[in-house]
Design a protein around this motif. Structure first.
Motif, PDB file in Angstrom:
ATOM      1  N   GLU A  45      12.362   5.974   1.575  1.00 43.40           N
ATOM      2  CA  GLU A  45      11.177   5.270   2.082  1.00 43.40           C
ATOM      3  C   GLU A  45      11.339   3.760   1.943  1.00 43.40           C
ATOM      4  OE1 GLU A  45       6.513   4.744   0.697  1.00 43.40           O
ATOM      5  OE2 GLU A  45       7.649   6.520   0.067  1.00 43.40           O
ATOM      6  N   ILE A  46      11.827   3.325   0.786  1.00 43.46           N
ATOM      7  CA  ILE A  46      11.993   1.890   0.541  1.00 43.46           C
ATOM      8  C   ILE A  46      13.093   1.317   1.416  1.00 43.46           C
ATOM      9  CG2 ILE A  46      12.722   0.211  -1.204  1.00 43.46           C
ATOM     10  CD1 ILE A  46      11.278   2.064  -3.272  1.00 43.46           C
ATOM     11  N   ARG A 105       0.825   4.032   9.969  1.00 41.95           N
ATOM     12  CA  ARG A 105       1.801   4.933  10.562  1.00 41.95           C
ATOM     13  C   ARG A 105       1.637   6.348  10.020  1.00 41.95           C
ATOM     14  NH1 ARG A 105       6.385   2.302   9.316  1.00 41.95           N
ATOM     15  NH2 ARG A 105       6.836   3.509   7.454  1.00 41.95           N
ATOM     16  N   ARG A 106       1.339   6.462   8.719  1.00 42.81           N
ATOM     17  CA  ARG A 106       1.193   7.785   8.130  1.00 42.81           C
ATOM     18  C   ARG A 106      -0.067   8.479   8.629  1.00 42.81           C
ATOM     19  NH1 ARG A 106       3.150   6.204   2.024  1.00 42.81           N
ATOM     20  NH2 ARG A 106       5.367   6.369   2.425  1.00 42.81           N
ATOM     21  N   ARG A 128       3.631  -4.831   1.267  1.00 42.74           N
ATOM     22  CA  ARG A 128       4.831  -5.418   1.852  1.00 42.74           C
ATOM     23  C   ARG A 128       5.105  -6.738   1.155  1.00 42.74           C
ATOM     24  NH1 ARG A 128       8.091  -3.561   5.300  1.00 42.74           N
ATOM     25  NH2 ARG A 128       9.637  -4.885   6.280  1.00 42.74           N
ATOM     26  N   ARG A 153       0.623  -1.582   7.484  1.00 48.59           N
ATOM     27  CA  ARG A 153       1.458  -1.005   8.535  1.00 48.59           C
ATOM     28  C   ARG A 153       1.934   0.404   8.176  1.00 48.59           C
ATOM     29  NH1 ARG A 153       6.791  -0.679   9.369  1.00 48.59           N
ATOM     30  NH2 ARG A 153       7.253  -1.953   7.550  1.00 48.59           N
ATOM     31  N   VAL A 154       2.430   0.606   6.963  1.00 42.16           N
ATOM     32  CA  VAL A 154       2.922   1.921   6.565  1.00 42.16           C
ATOM     33  C   VAL A 154       1.789   2.917   6.493  1.00 42.16           C
ATOM     34  CG1 VAL A 154       3.964   3.200   4.680  1.00 42.16           C
ATOM     35  CG2 VAL A 154       4.950   1.042   5.407  1.00 42.16           C
ATOM     36  N   THR A 158       0.946   1.090  -0.146  1.00 41.63           N
ATOM     37  CA  THR A 158       2.100   0.233  -0.383  1.00 41.63           C
ATOM     38  C   THR A 158       1.735  -1.218  -0.103  1.00 41.63           C
ATOM     39  OG1 THR A 158       2.898   0.511   1.895  1.00 41.63           O
ATOM     40  CG2 THR A 158       3.760   2.040   0.234  1.00 41.63           C
ATOM     41  N   VAL A 161      10.082  -5.870   2.416  1.00 46.09           N
ATOM     42  CA  VAL A 161      10.215  -4.454   2.083  1.00 46.09           C
ATOM     43  C   VAL A 161       8.866  -3.923   1.620  1.00 46.09           C
ATOM     44  CG1 VAL A 161      10.912  -4.934  -0.302  1.00 46.09           C
ATOM     45  CG2 VAL A 161      11.646  -2.796   0.803  1.00 46.09           C
ATOM     46  N   ASP A 162       8.596  -2.655   1.925  1.00 46.42           N
ATOM     47  CA  ASP A 162       7.374  -1.991   1.471  1.00 46.42           C
ATOM     48  C   ASP A 162       7.624  -1.320   0.124  1.00 46.42           C
ATOM     49  OD1 ASP A 162       6.016  -2.665   3.786  1.00 46.42           O
ATOM     50  OD2 ASP A 162       6.554  -0.816   4.815  1.00 46.42           O
ATOM     51  N   SER A 197      12.113   0.911   5.024  1.00 42.25           N
ATOM     52  CA  SER A 197      11.148  -0.151   5.324  1.00 42.25           C
ATOM     53  C   SER A 197      11.780  -1.543   5.261  1.00 42.25           C
ATOM     54  CB  SER A 197       9.985  -0.098   4.323  1.00 42.25           C
ATOM     55  OG  SER A 197      10.366  -0.596   3.051  1.00 42.25           O
TER      56      SER A 197
END
Length: 206
Positions: A189-190, A17-18, A50, A13-14, A48, A60-61, A193
């Motif tokens: 960032e953490i 998004r990037r 999850r 997912r992260v 990352t 959390v990522d 998420s």
């Protein structure tokens, strides 16, 4: 907390998004600006994983090399000066046995739920990750819909820093500890998420 599990679930997912952000930067910025933006995102792009606790309350990522081992059998908030009984918690590190020690450079993350809304969090003078860091910088923020107080502890005995945060939800708070290399602060960032599932929180608390 006692049982240690190996983290195996990858997350996309992260990363997705990037890549969307990179594409938008290229389209909107014009040729030279786009190249600069694309280069910056490419250099800072990091995979990352999850990670979630067994009850599905906390997720959390985290950077892949941090997310190798986890412990998710709850915590006693009394260790942080709180008054409630055992609550959901998640501890993740590449080396759970050593990341809390001052002589270890291993990064790690702890996320614990508390129903005690009266105590001051994060602690100002002491930390449940007591690593001998001399300096504290405090600031306020919002992550998701949860307001937060964030303490960054620096001047540590090793090449790392410790971030402690208290995020306030509806009837609960989330206590977060992040030990990470000093040259790469990934706290925002953490924390950004972090997801808490309140309906599962009610049934999982012991």
């Amino acid at each position: 907390m006692s049982e240690v599990d190996t983290v195996t679930e990858p997350v996309t997912r992260v990363r997705q998004r990037r890549w969307v952000t990179m594409a938008l930067a290229f389209v909107l910025a014009g040729s030279l600006g786009a190249v600069a933006s694309l280069t910056w995102y490419w250099l800072t792009l990091k995979d990352t994983t999850r990670v979630s606790d067994a009850a599905g309350v906390i997720s959390v990522d985290l950077p892949d090399d941090w997310a190798r081992q986890k412990r998710d059998d709850g915590w006693s908030p009394t260790v942080a000066g709180l008054t409630d009984g055992s609550q959901p918690a998640l501890e993740v590190s590449g080396d759970l046995a050593s990341w809390r020690r001052p002589d270890s450079d291993a990064p790690g993350v702890f996320v614990g739920i508390t129903r005690d809304l009266s105590a001051k969090l994060p602690p100002e003078e002491t930390s449940t990750v007591d690593l001998g860091c001399a300096k504290i910088t405090a600031q306020a923020g919002t992550f998701g819909s949860m307001p937060a107080i964030v303490h960054r502890r620096s001047d540590c005995p090793g090449p790392w820093t410790v971030t402690e945060a208290a995020l306030t939800g509806d009837g609960f708070r989330v206590y977060v500890q992040i030990k990470q290399p000093a040259e790469a602060d990934r706290s925002a960032e953490i924390l950004g998420s972090l997801m808490i599932t309140p309906d599962r929180l009610t049934t999982s608390a012991r």
